[in-house]
Design a protein around this motif. Structure first.
Motif, short mmCIF file in Angstrom:
data_model
loop_
_atom_site.label_atom_id
_atom_site.label_comp_id
_atom_site.label_asym_id
_atom_site.label_seq_id
_atom_site.Cartn_x
_atom_site.Cartn_y
_atom_site.Cartn_z
N THR A 50 0.79 -1.32 -0.02
CA THR A 50 0.06 0.19 0.21
C THR A 50 0.96 1.32 -0.12
O THR A 50 0.22 2.20 -0.75
CB THR A 50 -1.05 -0.07 1.31
N LYS B 78 0.37 4.75 -2.29
CA LYS B 78 0.04 5.95 -1.56
C LYS B 78 0.97 7.13 -1.72
O LYS B 78 0.58 8.33 -2.40
CB LYS B 78 -0.56 5.69 -0.19
N GLU C 99 -6.20 2.46 4.96
CA GLU C 99 -6.26 1.41 4.06
C GLU C 99 -5.99 0.01 4.99
O GLU C 99 -6.83 -0.70 4.95
CB GLU C 99 -5.17 1.56 3.15
N ASN C 100 -5.16 0.08 6.05
CA ASN C 100 -4.81 -1.18 6.75
C ASN C 100 -6.04 -1.42 7.63
O ASN C 100 -6.66 -2.56 7.80
CB ASN C 100 -3.70 -1.08 7.70
N ARG D 261 -9.13 -0.82 6.80
CA ARG D 261 -10.12 -1.41 6.02
C ARG D 261 -9.73 -3.00 5.67
O ARG D 261 -10.87 -3.78 5.61
CB ARG D 261 -10.19 -0.61 4.73
#
Length: 292
Positions: free
Chosen positions: A53, A57, A157-158, A160
């Protein structure tokens, strides 16, 4: 022939015994990754998650710069200056977020909070300085929030990812206790995700639209203030002020009524004491003269 068959059987058993632990270990690790909570899985998954990720990002997030400013202008006419400001705001796709007007004996002040697209911020400042009035003060500041934005986006994001894991676990929960624990973890993650999303929206808003606090001020001449007050008004004000002073004096005396009542008694007591003292002194002197 029998010897060959025995050797072949032994080799098959040995090979199966070597491969079986690897298969079992793989299955156990997969099961653990499905059921471990966020805090326990973070250490083992951090390297793989961040590697997947973080680069994405960092590549997609541009510089996040928040611009703010304060500006004060001295103008000849507030209404005309406000009309010019509105025209400039329309050209720069800006808008007025709030407006405050103060009219005192010495000045008229119009305070505006303006939101403008960040790419038009500098042009807006220049337009105000050139065509509105004399610049009394100007303060411009910039804040780089790229690091904070990137950090919040990666953590979001983590979270989620972990939320999806817990939702899958909830479908396969075997006991009520497990179900309640998983639901509580889901609730906490959803709250944290809402906060993170709100923070990102706030930063995006402050980055996309800069904020300028503009003050338009018109100083009133002293003559215009005093000329509105005629002799009759001044005379009546003076009479009223004198009466108020007199009333205040009387009320002050009334507030001292305990002292006014006690004063005569104090004077009488003092006179009697002084008279007795004189009489005593006179008697003492007469007695001494008789002895002589």
């Amino acid at each position: 022939m029998k010897i060959k068959i025995i050797l072949f059987a032994l080799m098959t058993i040995i090979s199966c015994s070597k491969n079986e632990p690897l298969a079992v270990e793989t299955e156990v690790n997969a099961a653990l990754m499905e059921v471990i909570p966020e805090d326990a899985a973070r250490n083992s998954k951090s390297s793989s998650v961040k590697s997947d990720t973080a680069p994405a990002k960092n590549d997609s997030i541009a510089k996040k710069i928040i611009k703010n400013g304060e500006m004060g202008l001295a103008v000849a006419n507030i209404n005309e200056a406000k009309s010019k400001v509105d025209g400039i705001l329309k050209k720069q796709n800006a808008y007025t977020q709030s407006e405050t007007f103060n009219n005192t004996e010495t000045s008229e002040d119009l305070n505006l909070v303006i939101r403008v697209p960040h790419e038009n911020f500098d042009q807006l400042i220049s337009s105000f300085a050139d065509g509105i009035g004399a610049v009394e003060y100007k303060n411009i500041s910039s804040e780089d929030v790229t690091e904070e934005y990137t950090d919040v986006a990666i953590k979001l994001e983590n979270k989620r990812i972990y939320l999806d894991k817990y939702r899958n676990l909830l479908k396969n929960a075997a006991t009520t206790k497990d179900m309640l624990e998983i639901q509580e973890n889901i609730r906490k993650l959803e709250d944290e995700i809402d906060v993170a999303e709100g923070r990102l929206r706030f930063i995006d808003d402050r980055v996309n639209y800069s904020t300028l606090r503009l003050s338009l001020s018109k100083e009133k001449p002293r003559s215009s203030v005093t000329s509105k007050i005629g002799f009759g008004s001044r005379f009546s004000d003076s009479v009223a002020q004198g009466w108020n002073i007199f009333v205040s004096f009387v009320l002050g005396l009334i507030s001292l009524w305990p002292f006014l009542i006690l004063t005569p008694f104090i004077i009488m007591f003092y006179r009697k004491w002084r008279s007795r003292k004189k009489q005593s002194t006179f008697n003492d002197s007469s007695h001494s003269n008789n002895k002589d």
